[in-house]
Enzyme design. Structure first.
Site, PDB file in Angstrom:
ATOM      1  N   ARG A  87       0.914  13.161  52.625  1.00 49.29           N
ATOM      2  CA  ARG A  87      -0.250  12.510  53.218  1.00 49.29           C
ATOM      3  C   ARG A  87      -1.514  13.265  52.812  1.00 49.29           C
ATOM      4  O   ARG A  87      -1.486  14.470  52.596  1.00 49.29           O
ATOM      5  CB  ARG A  87      -0.125  12.477  54.744  1.00 49.29           C
ATOM      6  CG  ARG A  87       1.099  11.708  55.236  1.00 49.29           C
ATOM      7  CD  ARG A  87       1.247  11.803  56.744  1.00 49.29           C
ATOM      8  NE  ARG A  87       2.442  11.087  57.207  1.00 49.29           N
ATOM      9  CZ  ARG A  87       3.651  11.603  57.293  1.00 49.29           C
ATOM     10  NH1 ARG A  87       3.850  12.878  56.929  1.00 49.29           N
ATOM     11  NH2 ARG A  87       4.668  10.897  57.719  1.00 49.29           N
ATOM     12  N   HIS A 107      -3.523   6.330  52.142  1.00 50.56           N
ATOM     13  CA  HIS A 107      -2.076   6.174  52.279  1.00 50.56           C
ATOM     14  C   HIS A 107      -1.491   5.403  51.095  1.00 50.56           C
ATOM     15  O   HIS A 107      -0.272   5.446  50.859  1.00 50.56           O
ATOM     16  CB  HIS A 107      -1.741   5.459  53.588  1.00 50.56           C
ATOM     17  CG  HIS A 107      -0.498   5.978  54.249  1.00 50.56           C
ATOM     18  ND1 HIS A 107      -0.377   7.262  54.736  1.00 50.56           N
ATOM     19  CD2 HIS A 107       0.709   5.384  54.481  1.00 50.56           C
ATOM     20  CE1 HIS A 107       0.832   7.431  55.252  1.00 50.56           C
ATOM     21  NE2 HIS A 107       1.509   6.318  55.095  1.00 50.56           N
ATOM     22  N   HIS A 143      10.568  11.560  56.400  1.00 51.74           N
ATOM     23  CA  HIS A 143      10.899  10.523  57.372  1.00 51.74           C
ATOM     24  C   HIS A 143      12.090  10.955  58.222  1.00 51.74           C
ATOM     25  O   HIS A 143      13.124  11.352  57.683  1.00 51.74           O
ATOM     26  CB  HIS A 143      11.247   9.217  56.665  1.00 51.74           C
ATOM     27  CG  HIS A 143      10.056   8.512  56.079  1.00 51.74           C
ATOM     28  ND1 HIS A 143      10.168   7.559  55.098  1.00 51.74           N
ATOM     29  CD2 HIS A 143       8.730   8.624  56.348  1.00 51.74           C
ATOM     30  CE1 HIS A 143       8.969   7.104  54.787  1.00 51.74           C
ATOM     31  NE2 HIS A 143       8.077   7.743  55.525  1.00 51.74           N
ATOM     32  N   TYR A 200      11.173   1.059  50.631  1.00 52.83           N
ATOM     33  CA  TYR A 200      10.932   1.324  49.210  1.00 52.83           C
ATOM     34  C   TYR A 200      12.162   1.043  48.344  1.00 52.83           C
ATOM     35  O   TYR A 200      12.069   1.042  47.118  1.00 52.83           O
ATOM     36  CB  TYR A 200      10.516   2.786  49.006  1.00 52.83           C
ATOM     37  CG  TYR A 200       9.249   3.159  49.738  1.00 52.83           C
ATOM     38  CD1 TYR A 200       8.013   2.663  49.342  1.00 52.83           C
ATOM     39  CD2 TYR A 200       9.283   4.016  50.836  1.00 52.83           C
ATOM     40  CE1 TYR A 200       6.847   3.008  50.014  1.00 52.83           C
ATOM     41  CE2 TYR A 200       8.131   4.355  51.521  1.00 52.83           C
ATOM     42  CZ  TYR A 200       6.914   3.854  51.109  1.00 52.83           C
ATOM     43  OH  TYR A 200       5.763   4.197  51.771  1.00 52.83           O
TER      44      TYR A 200
END
Length: 329
Positions: A192, A267, A293, A302
């Site tokens: 991030r 993002h 995650h 994804y």
């Protein structure tokens, strides 16, 4: 309701409402039986009056649990706004109807369904935590309410050509000395923006970037290409450690003309890394670890970009084994 072993004895310490119960026994089972007995006896009694307001419960929850959250201040503000909108009622007297009235009013004001789902999640967390820890003696009044089903947001990622356009704009127009370098690191690691922007020189070592104080509260270590690693170290030596420049990146993104989705901004770099990782044959479990995650479900969005996934659509569709040449006659 913790049950702990101390030497050869078991001890239980719990609350039902405002009353505290403690008991020592020879076995853990006896402690559980004692707890169940106390709860059963309490249920037979007249219900204890609890005239605490919703704001009081929010404050109790925040001191006990909320303050530990990564976005604690924003969560508290949202809860207080919700409480004020309801008129700070007696917490025990709140009903599902109060929520539906609130939802209708906010929808008319243009508040999105995802935001409403978030608020419902926050208030559920308050009641559930307090009930689980016997700070309130009644169940969560919002428990029966289901979240609003929302459309999945379009997942935008940058193509190689769009990345080049973005780099060219930053190079030509950005006044911030750090935007280009942070953009490169984010595209190379999937981190991030805030995770990289807060890094100091000592976080870059052994061709790796060390991520601490992350959103998930778990540290991560992500490898860097040696050339990029050396570029980062030289950048910090020449231009100093990173400073806040996210707004400069947003402006560059808009100027470059690449397609974006409202609310994603920086993002999009994380989405771009993850999407290209899977398109280039990456492993979904490895990607989960890199992105940090906690739940694989968050990473699975994804998976659709993997070559195997895309090839299966061609290989396994119902026409793949049929001769359809006659349909062109």
């Amino acid at each position: 309701m913790p049950i702990r072993k101390n030497n050869n004895q078991w001890k239980i310490d719990f609350r039902i409402g405002s009353k505290r119960y403690r008991h020592t026994a020879k076995t853990k089972l006896e402690c559980i039986q004692y707890r169940d007995k106390c709860i059963a006896e309490k249920d037979k009694e007249a219900p204890e009056k609890d005239d605490r307001t919703l704001r009081e419960l929010i404050d109790i929850w925040y001191e006990a649990r909320g303050i530990e959250l990564a976005d604690n201040e924003r969560t508290l503000k949202n809860l207080i706004r919700f409480c004020d909108a309801l008129g700070n009622p007696i917490a025990k007297e709140v009903t599902t109807r109060d929520w539906h009235k609130y939802k209708k009013k906010k929808r008319e004001a243009g508040i999105g369904d995802k935001t409403l789902n978030n608020i419902l999640g926050y208030i559920n967390a308050v009641y559930n935590f307090l009930f689980r820890n016997a700070i309130i003696g009644y169940c969560n009044p919002f428990q029966p309410i289901e979240k609003i089903r929302t459309h999945e947001k379009e997942l935008i990622f940058l193509s190689s050509e769009e990345i080049q356009l973005l780099f060219e704009d930053i190079q030509k127009n950005s006044k911030s000395r750090h935007v280009m370098m942070i953009t490169k690191i984010c595209l190379s690691t999937g981190a991030r923006w805030g995770e990289i922007e807060s890094r100091k020189d000592h976080h870059f070592k052994n061709n790796q970037v060390y991520l601490t104080y992350t959103k998930s509260k778990k540290n991560r270590i992500i490898p860097l290409d040696e050339a990029l690693f050396q570029e980062v170290k030289q950048h910090i030596r020449d231009k100093g450690e990173f400073t806040n420049c996210q707004e400069s990146f947003r402006r560059a993104l808009l100027r470059s003309g690449v397609r974006t989705v409202r609310g994603q901004a920086s993002h999009v770099l994380r989405h771009t890394f993850a999407s290209h990782f899977m398109m280039n044959g990456g492993n979904i479990r490895v990607l989960q670890s890199i992105l940090g995650h906690a739940d694989i479900k968050m990473t699975m969005k994804y998976a659709k970009f993997s070559k195997e996934h895309l090839n299966d659509a061609v290989r396994l569709n119902p026409l793949s084994k049929m001769d359809t040449s006659w349909t062109h006659r």
